[in-house]
Scaffold this active site. Structure first.
Site, PDB file in Angstrom:
ATOM      1  N   GLU A  13       0.816  -1.220   0.000  1.00  0.00           N
ATOM      2  CA  GLU A  13       0.000   0.000   0.000  1.00  0.00           C
ATOM      3  C   GLU A  13       0.850   1.270   0.000  1.00  0.00           C
ATOM      4  O   GLU A  13       0.326   2.363  -0.256  1.00  0.00           O
ATOM      5  CB  GLU A  13      -0.960  -0.022   1.200  1.00  0.00           C
ATOM      6  CG  GLU A  13      -2.003  -1.124   1.046  1.00  0.00           C
ATOM      7  CD  GLU A  13      -2.876  -1.337   2.269  1.00  0.00           C
ATOM      8  OE1 GLU A  13      -4.087  -1.501   2.111  1.00  0.00           O
ATOM      9  OE2 GLU A  13      -2.343  -1.346   3.398  1.00  0.00           O
ATOM     10  N   ASP A 205     -12.070  -6.302  -2.911  1.00  0.00           N
ATOM     11  CA  ASP A 205     -12.985  -7.452  -2.808  1.00  0.00           C
ATOM     12  C   ASP A 205     -14.363  -6.927  -2.418  1.00  0.00           C
ATOM     13  O   ASP A 205     -14.524  -5.739  -2.144  1.00  0.00           O
ATOM     14  CB  ASP A 205     -12.466  -8.452  -1.759  1.00  0.00           C
ATOM     15  CG  ASP A 205     -12.287  -7.793  -0.390  1.00  0.00           C
ATOM     16  OD1 ASP A 205     -11.191  -7.266  -0.140  1.00  0.00           O
ATOM     17  OD2 ASP A 205     -13.243  -7.766   0.401  1.00  0.00           O
TER      18      ASP A 205
END
Ligand code: ADE
Length: 237
Positions: A13, A205
């Site tokens: 990230e 997701d």
């Protein structure tokens, strides 16, 4: 003078932002409290980039250190999340309107889920100017022409949500746009220290059943897309 602290939970990230800083040649690494802080510039802005680790305590401790130890005046949290709000798909984005803990439960004392007992606020509001900068930056990026960005509530808890029933409970309890594991803890630390913040999350997701056929987890690409939006935001801020 602004100093922007950028927090991601995992290495994937923050990699892009860390590389960007290191490629400028002047980034300095400081190790404190078990964390590696990279200080330097992105564009004209002074920045500190750090991987906080997964979960609320890691996130809050890291935000507090960025604010008190490094003198950060603004905080951006970047990373992945599970999509909740209808219309939001994998690799779409959420910019935080506010953040709430979906696992704060003092209902036995009459509080609603998410409400921290004896605290004046229910959720922590993101900085309006930073939200607008995120939207403008997103709109200006051709590479995001096929993605959506919505402004909405981020729900945080120390749980990876991959279960339809848990997802539905979170929807009933706190009505978020997406779910993740750090944002509200960072928002909470910023609130207590009166520091403006924004959370930017790209959906990896759908926060539904891990066991279902169509389950997808696109963590690397979502993490990278979020950090690319953050780069643009920092250059526009
Ligand atoms: N981060 C990315 N996806 C997530 C999920 N489904 N639950 C919690 N955190 C997440």
């Amino acid at each position: 003078m602004k100093k922007i602290g950028i927090i991601g939970a995992m290495q994937i990230e923050i990699n892009h932002l860390k590389d960007l800083m290191l490629s400028g040649g002047e980034a300095k690494k400081t190790v404190e409290g078990g964390l590696e802080f990279y200080s330097g510039h992105i564009g004209k802005n002074e920045c500190v980039v750090v991987r906080c680790g997964v979960g609320k305590v890691n996130a809050a401790l890291c935000a507090q250190r960025l604010i008190l130890g490094f003198g950060c005046t603004h905080i951006i949290n970047t990373g992945i999340a599970g999509a909740i709000k209808s219309g939001l798909g994998i690799l779409d984005f959420v910019v935080s309107s506010d953040a709430v803990y979906h696992d704060m439960d003092a209902t036995g004392f009459g509080y609603k889920i998410g409400q921290i007992p004896q605290m004046d606020v229910y959720s922590f509001l993101a900085d309006e100017k930073m939200i607008q900068t995120v939207k403008k930056s997103f709109d200006g990026m051709d590479e995001f022409a096929n993605h959506h960005l919505i402004e909405g509530r981020i729900a945080t808890g120390d749980q990876f949500i991959s279960d339809k029933q848990k997802k539905e409970k979170i929807v009933r309890d706190v009505e978020p746009a997406c779910v993740e594991m750090e944002g509200c803890a960072i928002a909470h630390a910023c609130f207590l220290n009166k520091i403006p913040f924004v959370i930017i999350r790209c959906m990896s997701d759908m926060a539904d059943d891990l066991s279902s056929n169509g389950y997808e987890f696109n963590e690397s690409i979502a993490a990278d897309l979020s950090s690319r939006l953050v780069e643009k935001v920092i250059k526009e801020i």
